[in-house]
Motif scaffolding. Structure first.
Motif: not given
Length: 271
Positions: A4, A54, A75-76, A222-223
């Motif tokens: 990141d 995020c 995402e992860h 997006e989650t």
């Protein structure tokens, strides 16, 4: 795979200037508010109105929000353990079958009519799993789970990664993945004749849904939007229950109502 901090370095974003982000499921509601009026934030790189956000894990700073004016990225998990509700012997037998559950020794039928046993992940959305809201549908979609060298979350959209602590289904602990292009239909009896070895938590289920949508449409959702949709469905279900019988809610603290609701839920979980 870039970490990141490296991702933030490319557009010249100062990590220390980013807002702190919460951990756990609380980040879903905060994420929604950051990209919608009246509290919409600005892009961390250019200052334009944000359309996606995020969390980034920054050494020494913890979780921070990166707001962006470009569509969302895949995402992860910050930690592989964030994917799982339970694995192996920690799984409660009374837990209903749910999206993302993984079973081993599931018998499937190949196109040539032959039968073999696989490790399989349930793919159906929670609303599709039960035709009448109680009993499992007659045909359930599952994806084969196989070992692979490692998890590359930024690509390979045809799979859902299952890194350790995923159980050692192939003789040793290693990263596995459920492959969306290697799917089967099974009956509830076929599925439950196998052994459930892993259950995803809400964040893991939302990641699974995000990757399935990306695989089939190349659209990134997006989650938190999946979580928002599920929250609305739960709220509607509670409202229907309140209309038909006494159900304990945060507004009704009477003991006998709560005990009746708890008893009804236990009966439902056991049925």
């Amino acid at each position: 795979m870039r970490d990141d901090l490296q991702i933030l370095t490319i557009p010249g974003i100062d990590p220390a200037a980013l807002d702190p982000a919460p951990d756990g499921l609380r980040h879903y509601s905060v994420a929604r508010d950051r990209i919608h009026p009246p509290g919409r934030h600005r892009c961390s790189a250019c200052g334009a109105p944000a359309v996606a956000t995020c969390r980034r894990s920054i050494p020494g700073l913890g979780l921070r929000w990166q707001d962006s004016c470009v569509p969302a990225e895949m995402e992860h998990p910050q930690d592989p353990r964030d994917l799982y509700h339970a694995c192996g012997d920690d799984i409660t037998a009374a837990r209903p079958v749910l999206t993302g559950d993984v079973y081993e020794a599931v018998a499937v039928i190949e196109t040539d009519g032959s039968t073999r046993e696989i490790t399989a992940m349930v793919l159906d959305h929670p609303c599709s799993l039960r035709a009448n809201g109680v009993n499992l549908a007659s045909r359930l979609a599952v994806a084969e789970v196989k070992p692979l060298p490692g998890a590359q979350w930024n690509g390979c959209f045809n799979r859902m990664f299952l890194p350790p602590p995923f159980p050692p289904t192939f003789g040793e602990v290693k990263a596995c993945a459920a492959f969306f292009d290697q799917c089967y239909h099974v009956s509830p009896d076929q599925l439950q004749a196998g052994t459930r070895i892993a259950c995803l938590n809400p964040f893991g289920i939302n990641l699974l849904l995000q990757r399935m949508v990306k695989h089939s449409s190349r659209l990134t959702v997006e989650t938190f939007k999946f979580q928002e949709a599920k929250d609305e469905q739960v709220e509607r279900a509670i409202n229907k229950l309140k209309q038909s019988r006494a159900v304990a809610t945060r507004y009704d603290k009477r003991g006998y109502v709560f005990q009746g609701t708890a008893a009804a839920l236990v009966i439902w979980l056991r049925s």
